[in-house]
Design an enzyme around this catalytic site. Structure first.
Site, PDB file in Angstrom:
ATOM      1  N   ARG A  13      -7.696  -4.415  -3.380  1.00  0.00           N
ATOM      2  CA  ARG A  13      -7.063  -3.365  -4.046  1.00  0.00           C
ATOM      3  C   ARG A  13      -8.194  -2.939  -5.173  1.00  0.00           C
ATOM      4  O   ARG A  13      -8.097  -3.441  -6.312  1.00  0.00           O
ATOM      5  CB  ARG A  13      -5.973  -3.487  -4.484  1.00  0.00           C
ATOM      6  CG  ARG A  13      -5.030  -4.020  -3.353  1.00  0.00           C
ATOM      7  CD  ARG A  13      -3.411  -3.960  -3.859  1.00  0.00           C
ATOM      8  NE  ARG A  13      -2.697  -4.641  -2.862  1.00  0.00           N
ATOM      9  CZ  ARG A  13      -2.190  -4.089  -1.809  1.00  0.00           C
ATOM     10  NH1 ARG A  13      -2.565  -2.642  -1.749  1.00  0.00           N
ATOM     11  NH2 ARG A  13      -1.548  -4.509  -0.822  1.00  0.00           N
TER      12      ARG A  13
ATOM     13  N   CYS B 145       0.895  -1.102  -0.105  1.00  0.00           N
ATOM     14  CA  CYS B 145      -0.035  -0.083   0.165  1.00  0.00           C
ATOM     15  C   CYS B 145       0.758   1.253  -0.155  1.00  0.00           C
ATOM     16  O   CYS B 145       0.432   2.235  -0.740  1.00  0.00           O
ATOM     17  CB  CYS B 145      -0.854   0.012   1.190  1.00  0.00           C
ATOM     18  SG  CYS B 145      -1.971  -1.466   1.335  1.00  0.00           S
TER      19      CYS B 145
END
Lengths: 219, 76
Positions: free
Chosen positions: A132, A55
């Site tokens: 995601r 991330c």
């Protein structure tokens, strides 16, 4: 479990071509609503958690493409199931450690309200983290494209830019874009839908006609 | 983007917006003048209205008496 579209329950997915699910959410830039973004494109994306390695690389690269997105009238809005204090701590850490100032807001979706509306939680992967996900929402608030990546795979920012370019090109010129299309490449002219139009199409010298149903042109 | 800090003072963004709103612009004009993204201008304007510092009429924004007083205190 949340009811979606009046007749679906569970972790439902929004549908392309329909209005993006509305929300009001606490973010790192205050309380924002989907309608605040009306008039500009919005990329709403989720990440599994703050202070995690993949991330972090994504936030750096989302920030890198942010100027290009702004040129295209696109705003970014992140989301994870973390508190706003966690988000603030993380983006301050990214700035301190990596020298990158994250310019876009991040939703603190602790009650999973937005994540559930958008189907960002994939229970087979994780029941406590968002996958995601990337949602492309047009200036009228309609959901135009979605991309889902698993927890382990960082996103390709050039693909995200490419999808924006393709959608905007389609809107501007009423064309489609072929596989691996990128700006400057030929585009696909919609296939004719009557026999007489098909006959006209094969004789159209202004196009690159491979066959009546597959024709390209330069913009 | 809240418009009031914990100490009761206007935030920097709210102050910037109120200085422009005082000339009765639309939010699109405010975004263009201040170079603040329109989504943030909308959110901040909503906060200003909710806290009684501004109001909207016919697409333009105005400061209330309270808003004008608060802005004077801030820039003084």
């Amino acid at each position: 479990m949340t009811e979606l579209n009046g007749n679906q329950t569970g972790y439902g997915l929004p549908r392309l071509g329909e209005p993006a699910p509305d929300f009001e959410a606490v973010t790192t830039q205050g309380t924002l609503r989907l309608s605040d973004f009306k008039g500009s494109w919005l990329i709403l994306f989720s990440h599994p958690a703050d202070f995690t390695p993949v991330c972090t690389t994504e936030f750096v690269t989302f920030t890198e493409i942010y100027p290009e997105l702004k040129k295209r009238n696109v705003q970014l809005l992140g989301l994870s199931i973390d508190s706003v204090y966690s988000h603030i701590g993380w983006i301050r850490n990214i700035e301190e450690k990596l020298g990158v100032k994250v310019p876009f807001p991040i939703i603190a979706d602790l009650n999973k309200e937005v994540a559930t509306k958008y189907g960002m939680i994939m229970p087979g992967e994780s029941k406590t983290e968002t996958s995601r996900c990337v949602f492309f929402i047009d200036p009228d608030g309609k959901l135009r494209a979605m991309i889902y990546y698993p927890l382990t795979t960082g996103r390709n920012m050039q693909e995200i830019l490419r999808v924006v370019d393709a959608l905007q090109t389609t809107d501007k010129h009423q064309v489609a874009t072929p596989a691996n299309w990128k700006p400057g490449d030929k585009v696909i002219v919609p296939a004719p839908n009557t026999a007489s139009m098909a006959e006209q199409r094969v004789n159209d010298k202004s196009l690159e006609v491979i066959d009546w149903y597959l024709s390209k042109k330069v913009l | 983007m809240a418009c009031i800090n914990a100490d009761g003072a206007l935030t920097e963004a709210a102050t910037t917006l109120m200085k422009v709103i005082i000339d009765h612009h639309s939010l699109e004009e405010v975004a263009s003048i201040t170079d603040i993204p329109l989504y943030l201008v909308r959110a901040t304007a909503r906060d200003l209205i909710d806290t009684g510092l501004a109001f909207e009429k016919d697409g333009s924004f105005y400061l209330t008496d309270l808003g004008s007083e608060k802005l004077k205190q801030t820039v003084a």
